[in-house]
Scaffold this active site. Sequence first.
Site, short mmCIF file in Angstrom:
data_model
loop_
_atom_site.label_atom_id
_atom_site.label_comp_id
_atom_site.label_asym_id
_atom_site.label_seq_id
_atom_site.Cartn_x
_atom_site.Cartn_y
_atom_site.Cartn_z
N ASP A 95 7.43 -95.56 36.53
CA ASP A 95 7.19 -96.80 35.78
C ASP A 95 6.95 -96.50 34.30
OD1 ASP A 95 6.93 -99.52 35.55
OD2 ASP A 95 4.81 -99.56 36.10
N GLY A 96 7.20 -97.52 33.49
CA GLY A 96 6.85 -97.44 32.07
C GLY A 96 8.01 -97.08 31.15
N GLY B 289 10.25 -99.12 29.94
CA GLY B 289 10.33 -100.16 28.92
C GLY B 289 9.25 -99.96 27.87
N SER C 27 13.77 -101.73 42.45
CA SER C 27 13.19 -102.47 43.58
C SER C 27 14.00 -103.74 43.87
CB SER C 27 11.74 -102.86 43.26
OG SER C 27 11.70 -103.88 42.30
N ASN D 272 13.40 -106.07 41.21
CA ASN D 272 13.97 -105.79 39.88
C ASN D 272 15.28 -106.56 39.61
OD1 ASN D 272 12.89 -102.29 39.87
ND2 ASN D 272 11.88 -104.08 39.00
N ARG E 13 2.28 -92.50 40.60
CA ARG E 13 2.79 -93.61 39.79
C ARG E 13 2.51 -93.30 38.33
NH1 ARG E 13 3.31 -99.98 40.80
NH2 ARG E 13 4.25 -100.46 38.78
N SER F 95 3.50 -101.94 44.23
CA SER F 95 4.72 -102.68 43.92
C SER F 95 5.76 -102.60 45.05
CB SER F 95 5.33 -102.21 42.59
OG SER F 95 4.42 -102.41 41.54
C1 IPE Z 1 8.17 -100.67 40.31
O1 IPE Z 1 8.00 -100.89 38.95
C2 IPE Z 1 9.60 -100.46 40.62
C3 IPE Z 1 10.20 -99.22 40.14
C4 IPE Z 1 9.57 -98.29 39.50
C5 IPE Z 1 11.58 -99.06 40.42
P1 IPE Z 1 7.94 -102.38 38.35
O2 IPE Z 1 7.74 -102.25 36.90
O3 IPE Z 1 9.13 -103.15 38.80
O4 IPE Z 1 6.66 -102.97 39.08
P2 IPE Z 1 5.64 -104.08 38.60
O5 IPE Z 1 6.44 -105.31 38.28
O6 IPE Z 1 4.93 -103.55 37.41
O7 IPE Z 1 4.72 -104.26 39.77
C1 IPE Z 2 10.46 -98.52 35.44
O1 IPE Z 2 10.18 -98.86 34.14
C2 IPE Z 2 11.93 -98.57 35.76
C3 IPE Z 2 12.34 -99.68 36.62
C4 IPE Z 2 11.52 -100.54 37.16
C5 IPE Z 2 13.75 -99.83 36.84
P1 IPE Z 2 9.98 -100.36 33.69
O2 IPE Z 2 11.29 -100.94 33.29
O3 IPE Z 2 9.27 -101.14 34.75
O4 IPE Z 2 9.07 -100.20 32.43
P2 IPE Z 2 7.81 -101.09 32.04
O5 IPE Z 2 6.87 -101.06 33.20
O6 IPE Z 2 8.32 -102.46 31.76
O7 IPE Z 2 7.25 -100.43 30.83
MG MG Z 3 7.31 -101.50 35.14
#
Ligand code: IPE
Ligand code: IPE
Ligand code: MG
Length: 262
Positions: free
Chosen positions: A24-25, A27, A69, A72, A192, A200
Amino acid sequence: MSPPRVRRPDLGGPFPEHIAVIMDGNGRWAEGRGLRRVLGHREGIRSVREITTSCAEMGVKSLTLYAFSVENWKRPRAEVRYLMRLLRTFLIGERDTLMENDVRLSAIGRLDSLPDDALVELRRTEELTRDNPGMRLRLALSYGARTELADAARKLSKDVLAGKLDPDAIDDETLRSYLYDPETADPDLLIRTAGEMRLSNFLLWQASYAELYVAQVCWPEFRKPELMEALASYARRQRKYGGLVLDRPPTKPIPPVSSERP
Ligand code: IPE
Ligand code: IPE
Ligand code: MG
């Protein structure tokens, strides 16, 4: 070519056979640098490569990476499209690295929802790597644990209705046998990144007794040193599964009882 050497580090305690990661993270990593979110996904691929290779070198048996996910799909169309293109590029571009490290790739999730061109490359990479004797790398793609359980319930009910399964004989192991990949053992360590304290919808059944580790860094910054910290934390854990551990000293010393106590 000689097979890669497996060197398991001695961290003074148990070492996980199966590691699962909620990556995660991406973005946030990009936004924090004034970049477009999708560039965080691109950078995250470097972490995938480094963590996969490091785990394979250290003799981890299975590594499950939550890459996309079922939820997603709700993201903006452009981001989803970018992620699917990235998946395809990854599946093609990583083949040499997977082969060099003896890694066998597979996937769990609602794979039929993936775009055809990504699915074709997934199947090709699975086929190419299927006899590799080393680590199993499982990508969770269009994956949701509730969906997995619903899919399992549907298959199981059909078997009951067809007279192949006695409802009174259903136990934990029966249910496991209907999950996406019953052969792979449950994760020992669930990591995580990006500081979020939630699952999640990831491996809800399989992670029942996984040790949890939350890293504060975003996934693109999670590299070998951060992995080693997670492994060191795992090595200090006592896994009890609801029972009692009688043959290991407690991790934290218990303070001596004061003689002044009443
Ligand atoms: C979980 O991350 C899914 C993946 C890492 C692929 P998300 O960013 O989608 O989860 P939430 O929305 O923060 O719970
Ligand atoms: C995880 O990073 C990758 C996927 C869920 C595909 P994010 O895209 O959720 O990044 P944040 O949580 O928004 O920073
Ligand atoms: Mg995320």
